[in-house]
Design a protein around this motif. Structure first.
Motif, mmCIF file in Angstrom:
data_model
loop_
_atom_site.group_PDB
_atom_site.id
_atom_site.type_symbol
_atom_site.label_atom_id
_atom_site.label_comp_id
_atom_site.label_asym_id
_atom_site.label_seq_id
_atom_site.Cartn_x
_atom_site.Cartn_y
_atom_site.Cartn_z
ATOM 1 N N GLY A 125 1.032 -49.409 7.426
ATOM 2 C CA GLY A 125 1.206 -48.386 6.392
ATOM 3 C C GLY A 125 2.445 -47.539 6.624
ATOM 4 N N ILE A 126 2.638 -47.125 7.866
ATOM 5 C CA ILE A 126 3.805 -46.305 8.199
ATOM 6 C C ILE A 126 5.094 -47.078 7.957
ATOM 7 C CG2 ILE A 126 5.055 -45.231 10.137
ATOM 8 C CD1 ILE A 126 2.241 -44.438 11.227
ATOM 9 N N LEU A 127 5.133 -48.336 8.391
ATOM 10 C CA LEU A 127 6.354 -49.128 8.194
ATOM 11 C C LEU A 127 6.591 -49.460 6.726
ATOM 12 C CD1 LEU A 127 6.582 -51.453 11.294
ATOM 13 C CD2 LEU A 127 8.097 -49.614 10.613
ATOM 14 N N THR A 128 5.526 -49.571 5.944
ATOM 15 C CA THR A 128 5.701 -49.768 4.501
ATOM 16 C C THR A 128 6.363 -48.530 3.898
ATOM 17 O OG1 THR A 128 3.814 -51.268 4.363
ATOM 18 C CG2 THR A 128 4.516 -50.231 2.313
ATOM 19 N N ILE A 129 5.943 -47.346 4.335
ATOM 20 C CA ILE A 129 6.569 -46.106 3.861
ATOM 21 C C ILE A 129 8.027 -46.043 4.308
ATOM 22 C CG2 ILE A 129 6.555 -43.589 4.093
ATOM 23 C CD1 ILE A 129 3.427 -43.854 4.267
ATOM 24 N N TYR A 130 8.294 -46.374 5.583
ATOM 25 C CA TYR A 130 9.681 -46.401 6.059
ATOM 26 C C TYR A 130 10.507 -47.370 5.221
ATOM 27 C CZ TYR A 130 8.636 -43.878 10.442
ATOM 28 O OH TYR A 130 8.284 -42.956 11.383
ATOM 29 N N GLY A 131 9.968 -48.565 4.985
ATOM 30 C CA GLY A 131 10.680 -49.552 4.178
ATOM 31 C C GLY A 131 10.978 -49.040 2.787
ATOM 32 N N ALA A 132 10.018 -48.322 2.199
ATOM 33 C CA ALA A 132 10.238 -47.755 0.860
ATOM 34 C C ALA A 132 11.337 -46.684 0.898
ATOM 35 C CB ALA A 132 8.940 -47.182 0.316
ATOM 36 N N LEU A 133 11.325 -45.864 1.946
ATOM 37 C CA LEU A 133 12.385 -44.852 2.074
ATOM 38 C C LEU A 133 13.749 -45.501 2.255
ATOM 39 C CD1 LEU A 133 10.587 -42.256 4.355
ATOM 40 C CD2 LEU A 133 11.292 -41.911 1.979
ATOM 41 N N PHE A 134 13.813 -46.517 3.111
ATOM 42 C CA PHE A 134 15.088 -47.211 3.331
ATOM 43 C C PHE A 134 15.557 -47.895 2.044
ATOM 44 C CE2 PHE A 134 13.709 -47.934 8.023
ATOM 45 C CZ PHE A 134 13.997 -46.616 8.337
ATOM 46 N N ALA A 135 14.634 -48.547 1.334
ATOM 47 C CA ALA A 135 15.000 -49.209 0.073
ATOM 48 C C ALA A 135 15.409 -48.182 -0.976
ATOM 49 C CB ALA A 135 13.836 -50.064 -0.435
ATOM 50 N N GLY A 136 14.727 -47.036 -0.998
ATOM 51 C CA GLY A 136 15.103 -45.971 -1.928
ATOM 52 C C GLY A 136 16.498 -45.439 -1.647
ATOM 53 N N LEU A 137 16.823 -45.293 -0.357
ATOM 54 C CA LEU A 137 18.181 -44.874 0.006
ATOM 55 C C LEU A 137 19.210 -45.892 -0.471
ATOM 56 C CD1 LEU A 137 17.741 -43.597 3.678
ATOM 57 C CD2 LEU A 137 18.573 -42.252 1.733
#
Length: 162
Positions: A125-137
């Motif tokens: 879950g945490i890495l999915t959130i990180y991935g979403a933040l990185f993709a959003g950036l």
């Protein structure tokens, strides 16, 4: 080829990855996001002090702090997220690329570390959130430097946490 990924044939990889679009500004915003997502690690470092031992190992720098973030961002944001966003739209493209990013880390946890199932699901879950933040950036800045800087900053602080 590039056209099958939803990209213009005339675009260079430098243009696709946004390397000509304000890389320093994008990198600085990535560092700031990296500091925010690594705030728990930063707090622990401030309380307990950094663990310099892993930071003294060249392999830690080449693999965990610099190499992996660059490779993962080029793959998951530069290729996977871009293709999925072009084909599925922003929300679904970011979501699915983030789930793939988190799932990519699963074999390491299962093969190299003894972990409880609940901890594995929490980290997914945490890495999915990180991935979403990185993709959003990447999507917001149209530049790969921003998620690379965020990822490197996060990995550096988590490694220094020990």
């Amino acid at each position: 080829g590039r056209s099958s990924m939803g990209l213009r044939r005339s675009a260079t990889w430098g243009q696709i990855l946004g390397l000509r679009q304000r890389p320093i500004r994008s990198g600085i915003s990535g560092i700031l996001v990296g500091l925010i997502i690594a705030a728990p690690a930063l707090w622990r470092i401030m309380i307990n002090g950094p663990d310099f031992q892993p930071l003294m190992q060249p392999a830690t720098w080449l693999n965990g702090i610099i190499g992996s973030p660059i490779a993962e961002e080029l793959l998951f944001r530069g290729v996977v997220a871009r293709v999925l966003i072009n084909r599925l739209g922003r929300f679904q493209g970011i979501l699915f690329s983030s789930i793939l990013f988190a799932t990519f880390h699963l074999p390491v946890w299962l093969l190299l570390e003894e972990r409880e199932v609940s901890a594995i699901f929490m980290d997914l879950g945490i890495l999915t959130i990180y991935g979403a933040l990185f993709a959003g950036l990447f999507h917001a800045h149209k530049n790969i430097c921003s998620p690379i800087a965020a990822h490197i900053t996060n990995n550096l602080l988590v490694t220094a946490m020990g």
